[in-house]
Write an enzyme that holds these catalytic residues in place. Structure first.
Site, PDB file in Angstrom:
ATOM      1  N   LYS A 158       0.796  -1.295  -0.063  1.00 59.03           N
ATOM      2  CA  LYS A 158      -0.155  -0.113   0.076  1.00 59.03           C
ATOM      3  C   LYS A 158       0.831   1.098   0.028  1.00 59.03           C
ATOM      4  CE  LYS A 158      -2.076  -0.981   3.954  1.00 59.03           C
ATOM      5  NZ  LYS A 158      -1.506  -2.443   4.208  1.00 59.03           N
ATOM      6  N   ARG A 171     -10.378   0.833   6.933  1.00 57.03           N
ATOM      7  CA  ARG A 171      -9.896  -0.455   7.354  1.00 57.03           C
ATOM      8  C   ARG A 171     -11.178  -1.238   7.955  1.00 57.03           C
ATOM      9  NH1 ARG A 171      -3.703  -1.497   8.601  1.00 57.03           N
ATOM     10  NH2 ARG A 171      -3.574   0.901   8.158  1.00 57.03           N
ATOM     11  N   ARG A 203      11.572  -5.766   5.834  1.00 58.54           N
ATOM     12  CA  ARG A 203      11.685  -4.217   5.706  1.00 58.54           C
ATOM     13  C   ARG A 203      12.083  -3.314   6.717  1.00 58.54           C
ATOM     14  NH1 ARG A 203       5.878  -1.561   5.876  1.00 58.54           N
ATOM     15  NH2 ARG A 203       5.661  -2.864   7.780  1.00 58.54           N
ATOM     16  N   ARG A 219      10.497  -1.702  11.893  1.00 56.31           N
ATOM     17  CA  ARG A 219       9.413  -0.869  12.438  1.00 56.31           C
ATOM     18  C   ARG A 219       8.838  -1.621  13.674  1.00 56.31           C
ATOM     19  NH1 ARG A 219       4.485   0.461   8.198  1.00 56.31           N
ATOM     20  NH2 ARG A 219       3.271  -1.029   9.741  1.00 56.31           N
ATOM     21  N   ARG A 228      -1.913  -8.514  13.409  1.00 53.85           N
ATOM     22  CA  ARG A 228      -2.184  -7.522  12.360  1.00 53.85           C
ATOM     23  C   ARG A 228      -3.044  -8.361  11.251  1.00 53.85           C
ATOM     24  NH1 ARG A 228       3.675  -5.338  11.190  1.00 53.85           N
ATOM     25  NH2 ARG A 228       2.731  -4.209   9.252  1.00 53.85           N
TER      26      ARG A 228
HETATM   27  P1  AP5 Z   1       4.743  -1.654   1.943  1.00 54.65           P
HETATM   28  O1  AP5 Z   1       4.602  -0.688   0.797  1.00 54.65           O
HETATM   29  O2  AP5 Z   1       5.263  -1.041   2.917  1.00 54.65           O
HETATM   30  O3  AP5 Z   1       3.416  -2.296   2.556  1.00 54.65           O
HETATM   31  P2  AP5 Z   1       2.240  -1.811   2.997  1.00 54.65           P
HETATM   32  O4  AP5 Z   1       0.922  -2.690   2.676  1.00 54.65           O
HETATM   33  O5  AP5 Z   1       2.209  -0.315   3.292  1.00 54.65           O
HETATM   34  O6  AP5 Z   1       2.406  -2.538   4.615  1.00 54.65           O
HETATM   35  P3  AP5 Z   1       2.430  -1.903   6.099  1.00 54.65           P
HETATM   36  O7  AP5 Z   1       2.948  -2.774   7.034  1.00 54.65           O
HETATM   37  O8  AP5 Z   1       2.628  -0.510   6.272  1.00 54.65           O
HETATM   38  O9  AP5 Z   1       0.796  -2.133   6.401  1.00 54.65           O
HETATM   39  P4  AP5 Z   1      -0.151  -1.981   7.876  1.00 54.65           P
HETATM   40  O10 AP5 Z   1      -1.243  -1.991   7.207  1.00 54.65           O
HETATM   41  O11 AP5 Z   1       0.185  -3.104   8.664  1.00 54.65           O
HETATM   42  O12 AP5 Z   1       0.712  -0.730   8.362  1.00 54.65           O
HETATM   43  P5  AP5 Z   1       0.161   0.680   8.462  1.00 54.65           P
HETATM   44  O13 AP5 Z   1       1.319   1.561   8.774  1.00 54.65           O
HETATM   45  O14 AP5 Z   1      -0.977   1.244   7.366  1.00 54.65           O
HETATM   46  O15 AP5 Z   1       5.609  -2.917   1.649  1.00 54.65           O
HETATM   47  C1  AP5 Z   1       6.122  -3.497   2.711  1.00 54.65           C
HETATM   48  C2  AP5 Z   1       7.482  -4.053   2.183  1.00 54.65           C
HETATM   49  O16 AP5 Z   1       7.657  -4.903   1.096  1.00 54.65           O
HETATM   50  C3  AP5 Z   1       8.567  -2.876   2.112  1.00 54.65           C
HETATM   51  O17 AP5 Z   1       9.869  -3.200   2.364  1.00 54.65           O
HETATM   52  C4  AP5 Z   1       8.528  -2.831   0.595  1.00 54.65           C
HETATM   53  O18 AP5 Z   1       9.655  -2.246   0.179  1.00 54.65           O
HETATM   54  C5  AP5 Z   1       8.424  -4.092  -0.116  1.00 54.65           C
HETATM   55  N1  AP5 Z   1       7.282  -4.081  -1.078  1.00 54.65           N
HETATM   56  C6  AP5 Z   1       6.534  -3.362  -1.613  1.00 54.65           C
HETATM   57  N2  AP5 Z   1       5.917  -3.886  -2.798  1.00 54.65           N
HETATM   58  C7  AP5 Z   1       6.742  -4.750  -3.206  1.00 54.65           C
HETATM   59  C8  AP5 Z   1       6.665  -5.807  -4.408  1.00 54.65           C
HETATM   60  N3  AP5 Z   1       6.016  -5.637  -5.378  1.00 54.65           N
HETATM   61  N4  AP5 Z   1       7.768  -6.774  -4.430  1.00 54.65           N
HETATM   62  C9  AP5 Z   1       8.709  -6.767  -3.474  1.00 54.65           C
HETATM   63  N5  AP5 Z   1       8.814  -6.064  -2.439  1.00 54.65           N
HETATM   64  C10 AP5 Z   1       7.640  -5.072  -2.244  1.00 54.65           C
HETATM   65  O19 AP5 Z   1      -0.818   0.852  10.012  1.00 54.65           O
HETATM   66  C11 AP5 Z   1       0.119   0.656  11.066  1.00 54.65           C
HETATM   67  C12 AP5 Z   1      -0.865   0.285  12.232  1.00 54.65           C
HETATM   68  O20 AP5 Z   1      -1.222   1.911  12.547  1.00 54.65           O
HETATM   69  C13 AP5 Z   1      -2.182  -0.577  12.240  1.00 54.65           C
HETATM   70  O21 AP5 Z   1      -1.603  -1.824  12.544  1.00 54.65           O
HETATM   71  C14 AP5 Z   1      -2.908   0.070  13.157  1.00 54.65           C
HETATM   72  O22 AP5 Z   1      -2.427  -0.084  14.501  1.00 54.65           O
HETATM   73  C15 AP5 Z   1      -2.894   1.559  12.855  1.00 54.65           C
HETATM   74  N6  AP5 Z   1      -3.747   2.009  11.899  1.00 54.65           N
HETATM   75  C16 AP5 Z   1      -3.461   2.507  10.556  1.00 54.65           C
HETATM   76  N7  AP5 Z   1      -4.541   2.756  10.060  1.00 54.65           N
HETATM   77  C17 AP5 Z   1      -5.462   2.622  10.816  1.00 54.65           C
HETATM   78  C18 AP5 Z   1      -6.918   2.700  10.428  1.00 54.65           C
HETATM   79  N8  AP5 Z   1      -7.473   3.108   9.414  1.00 54.65           N
HETATM   80  N9  AP5 Z   1      -7.720   2.101  11.590  1.00 54.65           N
HETATM   81  C19 AP5 Z   1      -7.252   1.675  12.575  1.00 54.65           C
HETATM   82  N10 AP5 Z   1      -5.956   1.537  12.987  1.00 54.65           N
HETATM   83  C20 AP5 Z   1      -5.134   2.184  11.936  1.00 54.65           C
HETATM   84 MG    MG Z   2       2.402   1.169   4.937  1.00 57.70          MG
END
Ligand code: AP5
Ligand code: MG
Length: 245
Positions: free
Chosen positions: A23, A98, A137, A170, A181
């Site tokens: 994402k 989400r 990552r 992270r 998660r």
């Molecule tokens: P990356 O692009 O970082 O993936 P991502 O989907 O953004 O993964 P996240 O871990 O950030 O998602 P998440 O939903 O758990 O965390 P968020 O920060 O939103 O890619 C991942 C890795 O793969 C990277 O190293 C990248 O380089 C690599 N990669 C990417 N594409 C690739 C490809 N095609 N091939 C190979 N490698 C690749 O949320 C964190 C926390 O915040 C949540 O757990 C929750 O506690 C809170 N939170 C956030 N939003 C909400 C909400 N709306 N409601 C409630 N709580 C929330």
């Molecule tokens: Mg992310």
């Protein structure tokens, strides 16, 4: 006139998918191609946590455990961030909504701003594939840049290529938090996918290189749109030009 303005707007593009599905990686590219800002609620919440306030400490604890922050709190943080005029024509949302409750809050928020219904892109990938991505990552604690071994080999020297800061894992990229998660995703986000499926969800295969995934997203947005396709096609030309340049 109001209708004309509406047609010229990008509106909201929502990126949905498992933790690690890409994402954040795709949100930045897509936002640059469409000429709108991207918003990651995870990033906004991590910034809140860094402030060290009572609210920040409780947010940090929730994120570290892999739980979801409440719908009310995350929506408040998002709305406070996205109130400036730079969000007027649209934005790319990474990690919001989400839950189905958040999707309903988003709908009324967009309606108030005459931005129409969101276009929802679901990054479809297996849990096995994303687990390896998450464990590999690294991120820069200074600028927030993300590095994955598959996407950026320069992260091997352990420092951010933008500002030289030593990269870290992270807080929630550990086996226990990742498991939680995924559990939260099954519980709260799977129903959201069903909710959007009835409204024209764009399902994108998210395995393969980030460039290939990006092409699939743009193609899909282009073919899914009857009228604003013009804007997305322009964005594709711009994206191609920036790659060529
Ligand atoms: P990356 O692009 O970082 O993936 P991502 O989907 O953004 O993964 P996240 O871990 O950030 O998602 P998440 O939903 O758990 O965390 P968020 O920060 O939103 O890619 C991942 C890795 O793969 C990277 O190293 C990248 O380089 C690599 N990669 C990417 N594409 C690739 C490809 N095609 N091939 C190979 N490698 C690749 O949320 C964190 C926390 O915040 C949540 O757990 C929750 O506690 C809170 N939170 C956030 N939003 C909400 C909400 N709306 N409601 C409630 N709580 C929330
Ligand atoms: Mg992310």
């Amino acid at each position: 006139m109001r209708g004309q303005q509406h047609r010229n707007r990008i509106g909201a593009v929502v990126l949905l998918g498992l933790p690690g599905s890409g994402k954040g990686t795709q949100a930045g590219r897509l936002a640059a191609a469409l000429g709108v800002p991207s918003i990651s609620t995870g990033e906004l919440l991590r910034r809140e946590a860094e402030k060290g306030t009572a609210l920040g400490r409780s947010v940090q604890e929730i994120i570290a455990r892999g739980k979801l922050v409440s719908d009310e709190l995350v929506t408040r943080v998002l709305a406070a961030h996205a109130c400036s005029s730079s969000f007027r024509n649209g934005f790319v949302l990474d990690g919001y909504p989400r839950t189905v409750a958040q999707a309903e809050l988003l709908d009324s928020w967009l309606e108030q701003r005459d931005l129409g219904a969101p276009r929802v892109v679901y990054l479809d990938i297996t849990a096995e594939e994303v687990k390896a991505r998450l464990m590999n990552r690294l991120e820069c604690p200074q600028c927030g840049a993300t590095y994955g071994t598959a996407t950026d080999l320069s992260s091997r020297d352990g420092c951010c290529k933008k500002d030289g800061t030593r990269l870290v894992h992270r807080l929630d990229d550990n086996a226990a938090s990742i498991l939680e998660r995924f559990r939260q995703y099954e519980l709260n986000t799977q129903p959201l996918i069903a909710h959007y499926e009835a409204r024209g969800l764009l399902r994108i295969a998210a395995a393969g290189s980030p460039d290939d995934v990006f092409d699939r997203i743009l193609n899909s947005l282009t073919t899914a749109e009857p009228d604003p396709a013009r804007t997305v096609k322009t964005a594709r030309v711009m994206a191609a030009a920036s790659v060529a340049g």
